[in-house]
Write a protein that holds these residues in place. Sequence first.
Motif, short mmCIF file in Angstrom:
data_model
loop_
_atom_site.label_atom_id
_atom_site.label_comp_id
_atom_site.label_asym_id
_atom_site.label_seq_id
_atom_site.Cartn_x
_atom_site.Cartn_y
_atom_site.Cartn_z
N THR A 220 0.82 -1.23 0.00
CA THR A 220 0.00 0.00 0.00
C THR A 220 0.85 1.27 0.00
OG1 THR A 220 -0.17 -0.02 2.43
CG2 THR A 220 -1.89 -1.18 1.21
N VAL A 221 1.80 1.36 -0.92
CA VAL A 221 2.88 2.34 -0.80
C VAL A 221 2.43 3.79 -1.00
CG1 VAL A 221 3.62 2.34 -3.23
CG2 VAL A 221 5.32 2.68 -1.41
N ASN A 222 1.31 4.02 -1.66
CA ASN A 222 0.89 5.41 -1.90
C ASN A 222 -0.24 5.87 -0.99
OD1 ASN A 222 -0.85 3.61 -3.21
ND2 ASN A 222 -1.35 5.04 -4.85
N LYS A 223 -0.38 5.20 0.16
CA LYS A 223 -1.48 5.54 1.07
C LYS A 223 -0.99 6.13 2.40
CE LYS A 223 -4.31 2.05 -1.09
NZ LYS A 223 -4.89 0.69 -1.01
N TYR A 224 0.31 6.44 2.48
CA TYR A 224 0.85 6.91 3.75
C TYR A 224 0.47 8.35 4.05
CZ TYR A 224 3.94 2.89 2.83
OH TYR A 224 4.44 1.65 2.52
N TRP A 249 -6.88 9.39 0.41
CA TRP A 249 -5.68 8.76 0.98
C TRP A 249 -4.71 8.19 -0.05
CZ3 TRP A 249 -10.57 6.46 2.53
CH2 TRP A 249 -10.93 5.34 1.78
N CYS A 250 -5.00 8.26 -1.31
CA CYS A 250 -4.05 7.79 -2.31
C CYS A 250 -3.28 8.96 -2.91
CB CYS A 250 -4.78 7.04 -3.43
SG CYS A 250 -4.88 5.27 -3.14
N ASN A 251 -1.95 8.84 -2.98
CA ASN A 251 -1.09 9.87 -3.58
C ASN A 251 -1.31 11.22 -2.89
OD1 ASN A 251 -0.23 7.96 -5.64
ND2 ASN A 251 -2.25 8.26 -6.53
N GLY A 252 -1.29 11.20 -1.57
CA GLY A 252 -1.58 12.40 -0.78
C GLY A 252 -0.50 13.45 -0.86
N PRO A 253 -0.71 14.57 -0.17
CA PRO A 253 0.14 15.76 -0.35
C PRO A 253 1.60 15.58 0.04
CG PRO A 253 -1.39 16.04 1.50
CD PRO A 253 -1.83 14.82 0.76
N LEU A 279 1.21 -0.03 -5.92
CA LEU A 279 0.73 1.32 -6.25
C LEU A 279 -0.68 1.23 -6.83
CD1 LEU A 279 2.08 4.25 -6.22
CD2 LEU A 279 2.14 3.97 -8.70
N ALA A 280 -1.67 1.47 -6.00
CA ALA A 280 -3.06 1.41 -6.45
C ALA A 280 -3.55 2.78 -6.88
CB ALA A 280 -3.94 0.87 -5.33
N ASN A 281 -4.59 2.79 -7.72
CA ASN A 281 -5.33 4.01 -8.04
C ASN A 281 -4.44 5.15 -8.52
OD1 ASN A 281 -6.83 2.78 -5.26
ND2 ASN A 281 -8.08 3.05 -7.09
N THR A 282 -3.51 4.80 -9.40
CA THR A 282 -2.61 5.80 -9.98
C THR A 282 -2.56 5.56 -11.49
OG1 THR A 282 -1.33 5.66 -7.93
CG2 THR A 282 -0.37 6.94 -9.72
N PRO A 283 -3.59 5.99 -12.21
CA PRO A 283 -3.71 5.62 -13.63
C PRO A 283 -2.80 6.39 -14.59
CG PRO A 283 -5.56 6.99 -12.98
CD PRO A 283 -4.78 6.71 -11.72
N ASP A 284 -2.26 7.53 -14.16
CA ASP A 284 -1.46 8.37 -15.05
C ASP A 284 0.00 7.93 -15.03
OD1 ASP A 284 -0.16 10.31 -16.49
OD2 ASP A 284 -1.01 12.01 -15.41
N PRO A 285 0.54 7.45 -16.14
CA PRO A 285 1.94 7.01 -16.16
C PRO A 285 2.92 8.09 -15.72
CG PRO A 285 0.82 6.23 -18.12
CD PRO A 285 -0.13 7.16 -17.43
N LYS A 286 2.64 9.37 -16.05
CA LYS A 286 3.54 10.44 -15.62
C LYS A 286 3.61 10.51 -14.10
CE LYS A 286 2.85 13.33 -19.73
NZ LYS A 286 2.32 14.62 -20.25
#
Length: 585
Positions: A220-224, A249-253, A279-286
């Motif tokens: 769950t690496v992008n939920k911290y 909670w995904c890709n937070g600030p 890495l969930a819920n991160t659809p943009d490759p950039k």
Amino acid sequence: MSPHAEIISKVVPTGANNWWKEATVYQVYPASFYDSNGDGWGDIPGVIAKVPYLHSLGIDVVWLSPMYDSPMHDMGYDVSDYENVLPAYGTVQDVEKLIQACHERGMKLILDLVVNHTSDQHEWFKESRSSKDNPKRDWYFWRPPRYDEQGNRLPPSNYRGYFAGSTWTWDEHTQEYYLHLYAPSQPDLNWDNESTRQAIYESAVHFWLEKGIDGFRVDTVNKYSKHTSFPDVSIVDPKSYIQPAIPMWCNGPRIHEFLREMYDTALAPYGDVVTVGELANTPDPKQVLEYVGASAKELSMVFHLDIGHIGMGALEDKYIFHPWELTKLKDVVYKWQSFVEGSDGWTTAFCENHDNGRSVSRFGNDSPAFREISAKMLAIMMVCMTGTLFLYQGQEIGMINAPPEWPIDEYRDIEGLGYYREAESLEKSGIDTLRKKKIMDGLRILARDHSRLPMQWDDSPHAGFTTGKPWMRAHDLYPEINVKQQESEGGSVLSFWKQLLTLRKTYRDLFIHGAFEVLDRENPATFCFLKSREEKEALIILNFTAQSQPFKLAERTSGMKLLVGNYEVSVFETLKPFEGRIYIK
């Protein structure tokens, strides 16, 4: 050529060639791998006993799923002590022996790093919930209740968690709610607190790197990093108070700040430690490149979960199966195969793990007529993928989903059971009388339980997994699908995987590092793609149906030779059911 792809006129190699880029990684789910002492649970000594088998398969890295001390509400993803091993699995000394056994054979070992949350039985959380003024109170997220117009107590926000139900649980002792994205027994750690982060690095990271492990799969690496004001989200499910709230909670600030700090302070001092983020819920490759670019100094690579989510609904309907077209699979594979080309990032290749149904049952055909040939076809697809290749235990022998006639009583997973019980409640109340059947039908295809059935070693009772009573029932077909039988058969799925893994290393420039191009995006029956690097090319032809198909790209094989296929006898102009071929130039 894929209509959504640009023609690559100049192929640019990807970054430096770290050791982990050309590795084949094998995921071991310890509860179900091999039981050395007959208590019904797989264990670390059992893994050690099978290291020679993994080495003979051609594995470079063993990934051991959570073996930490835990109440096991979520199969070890609820850690109560990062520095100890669940007694049923063994001891810290057993892990040290496993590290040694791998290293002696030139293999490496990575562990799961589960640091978005702990168990509610972890000493940190026990202290945190003991009083509002405890020094560790802010190590987790605590918030006061709110009340509706009738004075009814409500959670701090209207968030739906991953295991059904609210993300907030009321604590009677301190009269506040605590946050948990998963089960109530898995409270979320507050990464915004620097003391919490330093304790995580010391206890969960340094402790095991000092033992000699080679890296981590990072859960769950992008939920911290959360939006800690916890605002309500808009209502998309009018039948429920709780709503999907993933953007909270995904890709937070602060997520990149946290990961760079972990890299700099906890990982980099130990050399080229590999980190594979979930890495969930991160659809943009950039956006993904911000995590995996070598210059970012955050993660080595990540799992893009789209392939595992094929056929699943949105969070609230996750286990209601949605039929899908082959173009969906092609688009997912193309997206995450091509996004690193010309960058300093890296990618992963996988189609099975502990959180999904078996690939033969989902993407191939698990009927007796086609299960072996479709397993080999999927193997051809996977070994030709750019990136680090990950196999899940049993994938190499073509293990399949649990029999469809098994009742819900045979399922063990907390997530799937949560959705089923929620549907059962809606049925009893008359709100939705069809949902329970839809969920059960979906679980037969998508449930996490399918991948957690005991590993099928031989045709002795319980598939040779244990001499005792297994914690989970072995598949009914283990006498037909097992390692012992396939080791003695030259044409078995296992033998085919061994052959392909050798070819993957031989043609590493193409298969591991090659540029990826889809050639038949609109074809609903076949998946054909090109791998290229400078003047070298590989053409991969895959029939995803149980019917013969015309070979429409036959002219593309001019000047190429057939490297390998999954049929002993093949007809050039026609692709047999689930046929796969690799041509090389």
